[in-house]
Write a protein that holds these residues in place. Structure first.
Motif, PDB file in Angstrom:
ATOM      1  N   ARG A  49      23.628  90.974  25.438  1.00 55.31           N
ATOM      2  CA  ARG A  49      22.998  92.239  25.500  1.00 55.31           C
ATOM      3  C   ARG A  49      21.365  91.763  25.558  1.00 55.31           C
ATOM      4  NH1 ARG A  49      27.914  93.225  24.999  1.00 55.31           N
ATOM      5  NH2 ARG A  49      27.550  93.029  26.824  1.00 55.31           N
ATOM      6  N   PRO A  50      20.589  92.469  26.076  1.00 54.30           N
ATOM      7  CA  PRO A  50      19.193  92.427  26.039  1.00 54.30           C
ATOM      8  C   PRO A  50      18.719  92.198  24.719  1.00 54.30           C
ATOM      9  CG  PRO A  50      19.754  94.160  27.499  1.00 54.30           C
ATOM     10  CD  PRO A  50      20.874  93.786  26.798  1.00 54.30           C
ATOM     11  N   GLU A  52      15.863  93.181  23.225  1.00 52.14           N
ATOM     12  CA  GLU A  52      14.905  94.470  22.857  1.00 52.14           C
ATOM     13  C   GLU A  52      16.226  95.445  22.575  1.00 52.14           C
ATOM     14  OE1 GLU A  52      15.367  93.395  26.000  1.00 52.14           O
ATOM     15  OE2 GLU A  52      15.122  94.864  27.497  1.00 52.14           O
ATOM     16  N   GLU A  53      17.564  95.111  22.815  1.00 53.06           N
ATOM     17  CA  GLU A  53      18.321  95.957  22.471  1.00 53.06           C
ATOM     18  C   GLU A  53      19.050  95.632  21.038  1.00 53.06           C
ATOM     19  OE1 GLU A  53      21.540  97.569  24.846  1.00 53.06           O
ATOM     20  OE2 GLU A  53      20.283  98.000  26.591  1.00 53.06           O
ATOM     21  N   THR A 398      18.079  83.394  22.967  1.00 50.88           N
ATOM     22  CA  THR A 398      18.145  84.190  24.448  1.00 50.88           C
ATOM     23  C   THR A 398      18.082  82.981  25.450  1.00 50.88           C
ATOM     24  OG1 THR A 398      15.865  84.402  24.780  1.00 50.88           O
ATOM     25  CG2 THR A 398      17.134  85.919  23.427  1.00 50.88           C
ATOM     26  N   ARG A 401      15.664  85.012  30.346  1.00 50.42           N
ATOM     27  CA  ARG A 401      15.453  86.673  30.946  1.00 50.42           C
ATOM     28  C   ARG A 401      15.311  87.364  29.495  1.00 50.42           C
ATOM     29  NH1 ARG A 401      20.458  88.446  33.821  1.00 50.42           N
ATOM     30  NH2 ARG A 401      21.407  87.097  32.179  1.00 50.42           N
ATOM     31  N   VAL A 403      17.983  87.351  27.354  1.00 44.41           N
ATOM     32  CA  VAL A 403      19.439  88.095  27.262  1.00 44.41           C
ATOM     33  C   VAL A 403      20.125  86.983  26.163  1.00 44.41           C
ATOM     34  CG1 VAL A 403      21.769  88.478  28.153  1.00 44.41           C
ATOM     35  CG2 VAL A 403      19.760  89.180  29.161  1.00 44.41           C
TER      36      VAL A 403
ATOM     37  N   ARG B 222      11.874  96.612  31.715  1.00 43.49           N
ATOM     38  CA  ARG B 222      12.137  96.239  30.449  1.00 43.49           C
ATOM     39  C   ARG B 222      11.176  97.073  29.637  1.00 43.49           C
ATOM     40  NH1 ARG B 222      15.244  91.304  30.431  1.00 43.49           N
ATOM     41  NH2 ARG B 222      15.457  91.422  28.339  1.00 43.49           N
ATOM     42  N   VAL B 304      20.089  93.838  33.199  1.00 42.45           N
ATOM     43  CA  VAL B 304      20.340  92.686  32.751  1.00 42.45           C
ATOM     44  C   VAL B 304      21.617  92.537  31.982  1.00 42.45           C
ATOM     45  CG1 VAL B 304      18.171  91.533  32.715  1.00 42.45           C
ATOM     46  CG2 VAL B 304      19.219  92.758  30.737  1.00 42.45           C
ATOM     47  N   ASP B 305      22.289  93.777  31.644  1.00 45.74           N
ATOM     48  CA  ASP B 305      23.508  93.990  30.872  1.00 45.74           C
ATOM     49  C   ASP B 305      24.351  94.978  31.449  1.00 45.74           C
ATOM     50  OD1 ASP B 305      25.587  93.790  29.213  1.00 45.74           O
ATOM     51  OD2 ASP B 305      24.313  94.490  27.493  1.00 45.74           O
ATOM     52  N   GLN B 309      25.061  98.440  29.139  1.00 48.08           N
ATOM     53  CA  GLN B 309      24.315  99.744  29.627  1.00 48.08           C
ATOM     54  C   GLN B 309      25.194 100.957  29.839  1.00 48.08           C
ATOM     55  OE1 GLN B 309      20.603  99.610  30.391  1.00 48.08           O
ATOM     56  NE2 GLN B 309      20.935 101.592  30.359  1.00 48.08           N
TER      57      GLN B 309
END
Lengths: 488, 332
Positions: A49-50, A52-53, A398, A401, A403, B222, B304-305, B309
């Motif tokens: 998962r990114p 920032e999430e 990460t 990117r 992630v 982002r 990216v995901d 998402q």
């Protein structure tokens, strides 16, 4: 023949738990097991998962203290991107966090722990809850409690976007700033919160400290353990919830270690037992010696009481005065009596309210610079805050990117799993002896042993094992595991 | 004996946010007290499982059940409360659609075990893992067996109503409680079984005050790269932020987009949407400003995901339900 008493589920806490008490043939307590029956798997499924999430996903570890996960996650994400948020963003985050502490400590004191004191540990089950408390103390006080939670959540929503599971903290700061009008409104609510903090301490003074039975209960041996204590401190070694270094003091009150968040893994490790889904953190520098207290055991505690024990004082004047009264009343530092945690929590509530006012008084809090865009390639970062239930560590790795490739979480209550287990064991041994008729109030007094820690097993059970392989365990005469055979 | 109708609330695999959302109805909690006898609510009161087991079937009027079904204890209590309750509400995103913990369904359970018990801070040289039955010196003790996938409440028992949200907004909880009290007083009627309650019947976009302009984006953004430069009055998706508003049910008053953050989809599929992820993919596809396959690929690389998402809250409740490895084990 061994007898067994099961308390399931344990109640008035966040999450799930179960206590097994074994009695021997004589009717004394042979042993107790405090088991955590569930896990969910965040450390695994947050990967991919990114980053920032992650402050949004890890929020869902706990809806009682989502603000803590949101902040630890945001700080870890800042660190991943090597970005330092501007002062306005830091002020706003800590302001939200201070309002959260007032709200959360209010919930715990009045709704979860309060019934044991206001109604009494042996009150009828049906009355031992927040509604019982409101009936007893009256709607006026009940109204104040409701108002405190309302103001706290209003601030959380203004800054964090939502009352539960805030959404605005991102790497580098926040998605939005706060207006000057909002800052002034927040300041007025903060002033009320300071008065509420003082009121709550007075209530504790009158209801608990004014009742000899309760004072004896607090000071008695039944709820006492001598462990290490952990808490985050500022540069003056004063309690800080949002930022600083983690300080650990020994059972003698002397500093054992003080570390930067990024160095946590050098100092903390987690022990595994096969009969529960939760791990037992301990101090690496001392080692895991089983469920025992004292200087030679690496078990530490991370609670409001621990934070006070681990610090040299409070950073605000009214809380500092209460801090001094706390230690002079209870005979100096450190305080080992676990039920004193309820008092420590109210001192923290007052500190958080004062900090709320300080931050809301700073004009920079409503300034326009609420975000700094990251400029560096993301790598790895650790974020630590004090959750109400203990030091909360988020550690993310990460790819380039941003992630997540690896996630490690040591959550507030997890820190306290070993001390809670010990407290339950001691309470059970103290209350149940040969010939004792086990009563419901007695079992509730065993639950009071964990309730002082304000445990949040919703938080603690963030990781998830799936179906277990068949295992055969070979133990020595002391019950220690010497070998395990496995069939996958 | 109280003549008031009985109320219960329980959490299975969830975070406690639903309970806090109920407490956040503030003064109205006193209406609950005035109109109901609260008989089971572990976070707030001391009744135990054995007390529920002893209740007569259908003796609880209303149970708000939050949390997904992750293990055998969750399933047992779901079935028990179904038996004891006249009205069972799937309360919150976890019970309705699996929520964030449902993302675990993308993983093989063995992989999840290995991750959790081998982190950088875990001391586990002998590879000890939790066991559902274990012999301690004093006897055998148990912890519940964990299932290969997290399931939604209606994948396990019959559900009367759905109240989505992570958590449901407190103003809507208050409205539902008002409605139930009016029903008790004979002043209103319950909605048809299977209804979604405490929500809107459109999308978050319809509640969002941000202006929609031209539906054309050349790349996804982002949020940390551009947070302070974003136009606070313009649709986030149209500024490239992957916002889940177009597929998400209304009812939250567009809280996250109003605060400058993307809608993460916690209210679940909008009315009439069969599969949340599929609808969202279609919505995103429709705003991409290109007809060139290469260019479209490049734009989509900005997400990216994709799995996270499109199924952040809804994987367990979606047509997919799980990734292949977890799903295969669930079906055994």
């Amino acid at each position: 023949m061994t007898q067994r008493i099961t308390i399931d589920p344990i109640t008035r806490l966040e999450g799930h738990g179960k206590i097994e008490i074994f009695l021997n043939a004589e009717g004394d307590v042979a042993n107790t097991y405090f088991q955590i029956p569930e896990l969910r798997g965040f450390e695994s499924f947050c990967v991919g998962r990114p980053v920032e999430e992650l402050p949004l996903l890890t929020n869902r570890i706990c809806g009682v203290c989502p603000e803590a996960h949101h902040m630890a996650g945001a700080k870890a994400a800042d660190a991943v991107y090597h970005v330092d948020p501007p002062r306005t963003a830091k002020n706003l985050r800590e302001l939200l966090y201070s309002a959260f502490f007032v709200t959360d400590h209010t919930t715990h004191f009045y709704a979860l722990a309060g019934p044991d004191f206001v109604m009494g540990p042996d009150a009828p089950v049906a009355e031992r809850n927040i509604l019982g408390v409101i009936h007893k103390v009256g709607l006026e006080i009940g109204g104040k409690v409701i108002q405190a939670r309302k103001y706290g959540h209003a601030v959380i929503e203004m800054i964090g976007g939502r009352k539960i599971h805030p959404c605005t903290s991102i790497p580098g700061g926040l998605t939005k700033g706060t207006t000057e009008d909002q800052r002034k409104e927040i300041l007025e609510m903060g002033k009320w919160a300071v008065e509420f903090g003082q009121f709550s301490l007075k209530l504790f003074n009158d209801i608990v400290l004014g009742n000899k039975t309760y004072v004896d209960l607090i000071l008695g041996d039944i709820y006492t353990h001598r462990t290490y204590y952990m808490g985050m401190v500022d540069e003056n070694n004063h309690v800080n919830f949002y930022d600083g270094k983690v300080r650990v003091v020994g059972p003698d009150g002397k500093e054992f270690v003080k570390y930067e968040p990024k160095d946590y893994a050098q100092h903390i490790a987690e022990h595994v037992e096969p009969w529960t889904y939760l791990k037992f953190p301990y101090l690496k520098g001392v080692g895991w010696k089983g469920f025992t207290d004292g200087k030679d055991s690496g078990i530490y505690c991370a609670t409001p009481l621990s934070r006070l024990n681990a610090a040299d004082g409070m950073a605000t004047p009214l809380a500092q005065a209460e801090y001094e009264r706390f230690y002079s009343t209870l005979g100096g530092k450190p305080v080992h009596q676990r039920l004193a945690t309820h008092w420590a929590r109210l001192i923290e509530l007052l500190y958080a309210a004062e900090r709320w006012v300080e931050l809301a008084s700073d004009p920079e809090t409503s300034g326009p610079n609420f975000h700094a865009a990251p400029a560096e390639i993301p790598t790895e970062g650790v974020g630590i805050v004090e959750a109400p239930r203990g030091t909360l560590t988020h550690h993310y790795h990460t790819d380039e990117r941003g992630v997540a490739t690896k996630v490690n979480l040591i959550v507030g209550t997890t820190n306290n799993y070993a001390p809670i287990s010990m407290s339950i064991n001691k309470a059970a041994r103290s209350l149940i002896q040969k010939g004792t008729v086990v009563t419901e109030p007695m079992l509730n007094m065993i639950e009071m042993a964990f309730r002082s820690y304000d445990p949040c097993f919703g938080c603690a059970t963030h990781s998830l094992p799936g179906q277990m392989p068949l295992e055969v365990t070979i133990r020595n005469a002391d019950g220690e595991i010497v070998e395990m055979l496995k069939r996958n | 004996m109280s003549a008031k109708p009985k109320f219960a609330m329980y959490w299975a695999a969830s975070c406690g946010g639903c309970e806090i959302a109920v407490l956040n109805i503030h003064e109205k909690i006193l209406d609950v007290d005035a109109n109901f006898e609260v008989v089971f609510w572990p976070v707030a009161m001391d009744a135990k499982y054995k007390d529920v087991e002893q209740m007569e079937d259908k003796s609880i009027l209303l149970t708000l059940f939050n949390g997904g079904i992750r293990n055998e204890e969750n399933e047992y209590i779901a079935k028990l409360l179904r038996e004891k309750s006249q009205i069972l509400v799937a309360f919150g995103s976890c019970a309705c659609e699996g929520c964030v913990p449902g993302l675990a369904n993308l993983r093989d359970s063995r992989q999840i075990v290995q991750t959790a018990f081998n982190t950088v801070s875990t001391d586990n040289p002998k590879q000890v893992y939790p066991m559902t039955s274990y012999d301690v010196p004093e006897g055998e003790i148990h912890i519940p067996k964990i299932y290969p996938t997290l399931r939604t409440l209606d994948q396990v028992v019959d559900v009367d109503y759905y109240m989505p949200g992570c958590p449901p907004e407190s103003h809507q909880i208050a409205a539902v409680i008002d409605l139930v009290i009016q029903v008790l007083q004979g002043k209103a009627q319950l909605p048809p079984k299977g209804s979604f309650i405490g929500v809107g019947n459109s999308t978050v976009c319809d509640e969002c005050e941000r202006r929609r302009n031209v539906k054309a984006i050349a790349s996804f953004v982002r949020i940390q790269d551009r947070a302070s430069e974003l136009d606070p009055s313009l649709c986030l998706l149209e500024q490239g932020i992957p916002c889940n508003g177009p597929a998400t049910r209304s009812g939250c008053r567009a809280r996250c987009p109003s605060a400058g953050a993307q809608c993460i989809g916690c209210y679940g599929p909008a009315e009439g949407v069969t599969d949340y992820g599929a609808r969202l993919m279609s919505a995103f596809a429709s705003v991409i400003d290109s007809n060139s396959p290469e260019e479209i690929d490049r734009i989509l690389d900005g997400l990216v995901d994709p799995a996270g998402q499109f199924y952040r809250f809804n994987l367990a409740g979606s047509l997919l339900r799980a990734g292949r490895s977890a799903w295969a084990k669930e079906k055994v």
